[in-house]
Design an enzyme around this catalytic site. Sequence first.
Site, PDB file in Angstrom:
ATOM      1  N   ASP A   1       0.826  -1.218   0.000  1.00  0.00           N
ATOM      2  CA  ASP A   1       0.000   0.000   0.000  1.00  0.00           C
ATOM      3  C   ASP A   1       0.854   1.260   0.000  1.00  0.00           C
ATOM      4  O   ASP A   1       0.354   2.358  -0.224  1.00  0.00           O
ATOM      5  CB  ASP A   1      -0.889   0.047   1.255  1.00  0.00           C
ATOM      6  CG  ASP A   1      -1.913  -1.070   1.262  1.00  0.00           C
ATOM      7  OD1 ASP A   1      -2.262  -1.547   0.165  1.00  0.00           O
ATOM      8  OD2 ASP A   1      -2.357  -1.466   2.364  1.00  0.00           O
TER       9      ASP A   1
ATOM     10  N   HIS B   1      29.849  -2.690  -4.107  1.00  0.00           N
ATOM     11  CA  HIS B   1      29.242  -2.835  -2.776  1.00  0.00           C
ATOM     12  C   HIS B   1      28.536  -4.166  -2.560  1.00  0.00           C
ATOM     13  O   HIS B   1      28.090  -4.438  -1.447  1.00  0.00           O
ATOM     14  CB  HIS B   1      28.234  -1.708  -2.528  1.00  0.00           C
ATOM     15  CG  HIS B   1      28.840  -0.333  -2.511  1.00  0.00           C
ATOM     16  ND1 HIS B   1      29.640   0.112  -1.484  1.00  0.00           N
ATOM     17  CD2 HIS B   1      28.765   0.692  -3.395  1.00  0.00           C
ATOM     18  CE1 HIS B   1      30.028   1.358  -1.730  1.00  0.00           C
ATOM     19  NE2 HIS B   1      29.517   1.731  -2.901  1.00  0.00           N
TER      20      HIS B   1
ATOM     21  N   HIS C   1       7.685  23.086  15.561  1.00  0.00           N
ATOM     22  CA  HIS C   1       7.946  21.672  15.851  1.00  0.00           C
ATOM     23  C   HIS C   1       8.437  21.391  17.266  1.00  0.00           C
ATOM     24  O   HIS C   1       8.583  20.239  17.639  1.00  0.00           O
ATOM     25  CB  HIS C   1       8.914  21.119  14.805  1.00  0.00           C
ATOM     26  CG  HIS C   1       8.352  21.182  13.411  1.00  0.00           C
ATOM     27  ND1 HIS C   1       7.256  20.430  13.018  1.00  0.00           N
ATOM     28  CD2 HIS C   1       8.688  21.932  12.334  1.00  0.00           C
ATOM     29  CE1 HIS C   1       6.976  20.708  11.755  1.00  0.00           C
ATOM     30  NE2 HIS C   1       7.817  21.616  11.314  1.00  0.00           N
TER      31      HIS C   1
ATOM     32  N   ARG D   1      11.869  19.185   1.857  1.00  0.00           N
ATOM     33  CA  ARG D   1      10.931  19.614   2.909  1.00  0.00           C
ATOM     34  C   ARG D   1      11.468  20.849   3.636  1.00  0.00           C
ATOM     35  O   ARG D   1      10.728  21.753   3.970  1.00  0.00           O
ATOM     36  CB  ARG D   1      10.667  18.477   3.900  1.00  0.00           C
ATOM     37  CG  ARG D   1       9.477  18.733   4.830  1.00  0.00           C
ATOM     38  CD  ARG D   1       8.138  18.514   4.137  1.00  0.00           C
ATOM     39  NE  ARG D   1       7.732  19.593   3.248  1.00  0.00           N
ATOM     40  CZ  ARG D   1       7.180  20.742   3.630  1.00  0.00           C
ATOM     41  NH1 ARG D   1       6.966  20.999   4.899  1.00  0.00           N
ATOM     42  NH2 ARG D   1       6.822  21.645   2.755  1.00  0.00           N
TER      43      ARG D   1
ATOM     44  N   CYS E   1       9.581  24.458   4.055  1.00  0.00           N
ATOM     45  CA  CYS E   1       9.323  25.107   5.342  1.00  0.00           C
ATOM     46  C   CYS E   1       9.865  26.542   5.353  1.00  0.00           C
ATOM     47  O   CYS E   1       9.178  27.452   5.807  1.00  0.00           O
ATOM     48  CB  CYS E   1       9.945  24.309   6.486  1.00  0.00           C
ATOM     49  SG  CYS E   1       8.879  22.992   7.125  1.00  0.00           S
TER      50      CYS E   1
END
Lengths: 290, 159
Positions: free
Chosen positions: A81, A110, A210, A247, A251
């Site tokens: 989902d 790697h 926050h 983000r 902000c």
Amino acid sequence: MLLHRSLKTTTAAAAAALILATGTVLADPVTDDELVVNGELELATEAEPAAHLDGALGDRIYSGWRFRDTETRAMQKDDFDNPMFLFVDAGLEAWDTAEGTEGKSCADCHGAIEDSMKGLRASLPKVTDKGELWSLENFVNDCRETRMGAEAWGWNSQQMKNMTAAIGLQSRGMPVDVAVDGPAAPFWEKGKEMYYTRFGQLEMSCANCHEDNYGNYIRSDHLSQGQINGFPLYRLKDQGPVSIHQRFVGCVRDTRGETFQAGSQEFRELELYVASRGAGLPVETPAVRH
Amino acid sequence: MFRMAAIGILAIGTATGALAEVAPDDILWQEDGSIAQSLTGTPGSAEEGERVMTTNALGNCVACHTIATMPDVPFQGTIAPELAGAAGRWTEAQLRGILVDAKRTFPDSFMPGMYKVGPFIRPGVAYTGAAPASPDDIEPVLTAAQVEDVLAYLMTLTE
């Protein structure tokens, strides 16, 4: 720091008074749900705050998952989902794909991503041998340019998010554990200063929302502690994957401020500091938020 | 000829308006962070103030404040104090000061100044994220008239 704590307490008291007066539902993190992924992987969504937080977030730190609504929380409980797994799959494919003048893939150096990348996300950003603070994106691009002879990916490019999601997934469930002392200390201090700086025409710091106001609402936005242990994540509002710095850009822009660039020194320092505020929370990459 | 006269009247009207309006840097602040003088010289419209307060792109007061007198406005914020009864708790001059720059009244306030053009740390041009070409490009969030309109609405909140 005491000031911040007393502000938080005042806000909580005011909110409590408001609830008594109007019957509004309490806006704290949800307490009646647990994050169990695919019915088997239990991810703690709260933890003891690290000592370096110095009480800034009271006695508990919380995953942003605890501040999202029921449907959004459910999407992260099942990898089928969770829309991010489309991008994880693309990242895994890129891991095995040879590129650049050296004709190498990530796997050529790697090996299996499940082994070599386990734990990496939880420890980033970190200071390199050269004394630079690097985020996951810096490590990916360094490999591309110096080992593969390939072009660097844009910080917020789809390919980069695919890869950081695939790499981040390998740390899912491991506690965030970034170094904040030693060579990281000066970067961490700068990040902390930035966290408390009131930017832009609206004069808002990260802490205003926050730290002082998590649990409260700005219109229909339920403010979280701004933890970044689930990035890159699927943001329903953007209908796509979002990186940590993406983000941050959003902000600062929303303070009517001049943003810093994704990948900038400033945002890597801020990333280190914000990551350290979530020390002890398990990596949730790739998370789902709205 | 008639048109010329009309333009003349319009020009006088505009000039008078500009003269009466107090620019953000010319505000006469009281010691306590209040502003006694109207920013426009004309009373604001409470009806227009309500629109400014509930419109995202304007004052957007409801983003942070709960306003019990606006029960039809959904998702009111819980960051800031309830505004019902504001006129009973504060004078008009105090409310004007808080609207223009709340930090003059409450130094640690979260509330952005609605008629303030600086000094700011890294101001951007509205919500573009871009720096202004010159400091003069920073416009206040609200116009002087909009501040007076919001004030007119707040002054109706007597209980």
